[in-house]
Write a protein that holds these residues in place. Sequence first.
Motif, mmCIF file in Angstrom:
data_model
loop_
_atom_site.group_PDB
_atom_site.id
_atom_site.type_symbol
_atom_site.label_atom_id
_atom_site.label_comp_id
_atom_site.label_asym_id
_atom_site.label_seq_id
_atom_site.Cartn_x
_atom_site.Cartn_y
_atom_site.Cartn_z
ATOM 1 N N SER A 66 -42.519 -16.662 -40.747
ATOM 2 C CA SER A 66 -41.829 -17.929 -40.513
ATOM 3 C C SER A 66 -41.198 -18.380 -41.824
ATOM 4 O O SER A 66 -41.689 -18.063 -42.906
ATOM 5 C CB SER A 66 -42.779 -18.997 -39.974
ATOM 6 O OG SER A 66 -43.786 -19.292 -40.914
ATOM 7 N N TRP A 67 -40.101 -19.097 -41.701
ATOM 8 C CA TRP A 67 -39.337 -19.544 -42.851
ATOM 9 C C TRP A 67 -38.863 -20.972 -42.638
ATOM 10 O O TRP A 67 -38.521 -21.356 -41.534
ATOM 11 C CB TRP A 67 -38.104 -18.670 -43.069
ATOM 12 C CG TRP A 67 -38.417 -17.238 -43.308
ATOM 13 C CD1 TRP A 67 -38.553 -16.608 -44.514
ATOM 14 C CD2 TRP A 67 -38.619 -16.221 -42.321
ATOM 15 N NE1 TRP A 67 -38.841 -15.285 -44.337
ATOM 16 C CE2 TRP A 67 -38.886 -15.012 -42.988
ATOM 17 C CE3 TRP A 67 -38.626 -16.219 -40.924
ATOM 18 C CZ2 TRP A 67 -39.133 -13.826 -42.323
ATOM 19 C CZ3 TRP A 67 -38.876 -15.037 -40.258
ATOM 20 C CH2 TRP A 67 -39.124 -13.854 -40.956
ATOM 21 N N ILE A 83 -35.653 -12.103 -35.642
ATOM 22 C CA ILE A 83 -35.686 -13.466 -36.179
ATOM 23 C C ILE A 83 -35.003 -14.422 -35.200
ATOM 24 O O ILE A 83 -33.899 -14.163 -34.733
ATOM 25 C CB ILE A 83 -35.001 -13.537 -37.555
ATOM 26 C CG1 ILE A 83 -35.746 -12.655 -38.552
ATOM 27 C CG2 ILE A 83 -34.945 -14.979 -38.059
ATOM 28 C CD1 ILE A 83 -35.055 -12.531 -39.890
ATOM 29 N N GLU A 84 -35.691 -15.505 -34.912
ATOM 30 C CA GLU A 84 -35.167 -16.538 -34.013
ATOM 31 C C GLU A 84 -35.019 -17.851 -34.764
ATOM 32 O O GLU A 84 -35.952 -18.297 -35.445
ATOM 33 C CB GLU A 84 -36.106 -16.766 -32.831
ATOM 34 C CG GLU A 84 -36.064 -15.686 -31.786
ATOM 35 C CD GLU A 84 -34.759 -15.657 -31.007
ATOM 36 O OE1 GLU A 84 -34.193 -16.730 -30.719
ATOM 37 O OE2 GLU A 84 -34.312 -14.543 -30.690
ATOM 38 N N ASN A 140 -29.829 -17.823 -50.205
ATOM 39 C CA ASN A 140 -30.441 -18.137 -51.499
ATOM 40 C C ASN A 140 -31.891 -18.625 -51.387
ATOM 41 O O ASN A 140 -32.664 -18.478 -52.327
ATOM 42 C CB ASN A 140 -29.609 -19.184 -52.249
ATOM 43 C CG ASN A 140 -28.240 -18.657 -52.579
ATOM 44 O OD1 ASN A 140 -28.052 -17.477 -52.816
ATOM 45 N ND2 ASN A 140 -27.263 -19.542 -52.557
ATOM 46 N N ASP A 141 -32.256 -19.238 -50.273
ATOM 47 C CA ASP A 141 -33.558 -19.882 -50.165
ATOM 48 C C ASP A 141 -34.537 -19.128 -49.279
ATOM 49 O O ASP A 141 -35.729 -19.355 -49.370
ATOM 50 C CB ASP A 141 -33.378 -21.305 -49.628
ATOM 51 C CG ASP A 141 -34.655 -22.128 -49.653
ATOM 52 O OD1 ASP A 141 -35.339 -22.114 -50.688
ATOM 53 O OD2 ASP A 141 -34.950 -22.781 -48.646
ATOM 54 N N CYS A 142 -34.044 -18.239 -48.429
ATOM 55 C CA CYS A 142 -34.934 -17.691 -47.411
ATOM 56 C C CYS A 142 -34.992 -16.175 -47.294
ATOM 57 O O CYS A 142 -36.020 -15.582 -47.491
ATOM 58 C CB CYS A 142 -34.540 -18.252 -46.046
ATOM 59 S SG CYS A 142 -35.185 -19.880 -45.798
ATOM 60 N N PHE A 143 -33.903 -15.582 -46.923
ATOM 61 C CA PHE A 143 -33.964 -14.220 -46.415
ATOM 62 C C PHE A 143 -33.662 -13.117 -47.419
ATOM 63 O O PHE A 143 -33.970 -11.966 -47.167
ATOM 64 C CB PHE A 143 -33.041 -14.069 -45.205
ATOM 65 C CG PHE A 143 -33.457 -14.933 -44.043
ATOM 66 C CD1 PHE A 143 -34.684 -14.746 -43.423
ATOM 67 C CD2 PHE A 143 -32.645 -15.939 -43.594
ATOM 68 C CE1 PHE A 143 -35.082 -15.532 -42.364
ATOM 69 C CE2 PHE A 143 -33.023 -16.725 -42.515
ATOM 70 C CZ PHE A 143 -34.236 -16.525 -41.903
ATOM 71 N N PHE A 144 -33.017 -13.411 -48.514
ATOM 72 C CA PHE A 144 -32.685 -12.340 -49.475
ATOM 73 C C PHE A 144 -33.235 -12.646 -50.830
ATOM 74 O O PHE A 144 -33.634 -13.671 -51.181
ATOM 75 C CB PHE A 144 -31.172 -12.132 -49.565
ATOM 76 C CG PHE A 144 -30.575 -11.584 -48.314
ATOM 77 C CD1 PHE A 144 -30.827 -10.288 -47.922
ATOM 78 C CD2 PHE A 144 -29.761 -12.365 -47.529
ATOM 79 C CE1 PHE A 144 -30.274 -9.780 -46.756
ATOM 80 C CE2 PHE A 144 -29.193 -11.862 -46.369
ATOM 81 C CZ PHE A 144 -29.456 -10.576 -45.985
ATOM 82 N N ALA A 195 -40.356 -14.999 -36.586
ATOM 83 C CA ALA A 195 -40.156 -13.606 -36.171
ATOM 84 C C ALA A 195 -41.513 -12.928 -36.103
ATOM 85 O O ALA A 195 -42.529 -13.471 -36.536
ATOM 86 C CB ALA A 195 -39.251 -12.880 -37.159
ATOM 87 N N SER A 196 -41.506 -11.725 -35.577
ATOM 88 C CA SER A 196 -42.738 -10.944 -35.531
ATOM 89 C C SER A 196 -42.394 -9.465 -35.650
ATOM 90 O O SER A 196 -41.263 -9.041 -35.400
ATOM 91 C CB SER A 196 -43.495 -11.199 -34.223
ATOM 92 O OG SER A 196 -42.716 -10.774 -33.120
#
Length: 167
Positions: free
Chosen positions: A120-121, A77-78, A163-167, A102-103
Amino acid sequence: MTKTKHAGLLLGFTLLFSLSANALASPSPPTTGTYINATTYMSGAQLDAWYSMTRRLKSNFDNICADSFCGGYFSNIEALRYNCSVDQTTGHIGMCAWTFAASNEEVDPISGSIVVEKGSWRCRTPLDQNIGIAKLITALAGSTPLHAPLPGSRLTILDGLVNDCFF
């Protein structure tokens, strides 16, 4: 069919196709709003402070990535850009978001080709209403803006990522 009728039909189909294509096109963004990009709103020392803060944010993210967000399926992830919209008449923030990409690549064992899945996020920052851009920059001026409390709140940008993206 005569040449005149054929030309008329062709003109009619061309016009119909043109109108249909325009109806399917994305609407143009409004041009009369008061929100602009934060970097357009700022200048001088404030703009320099903004760019410095966003560099530290990326560095903070890179420091925790391997132990948290980057340990799963998308391990690369960048952080792309942290950005805010600002009401140009009041200086209040409309929204802040951080974008990431990311990929995950796999080799197809039969063909030898590389199969890529992209991620993408857009992660919103949990800001209260009527927070000015100057207050945000001041609150995040330290060495660890990712962990700094946001103005008028105990929440951090990291809380927004969790809270909004990754978990």
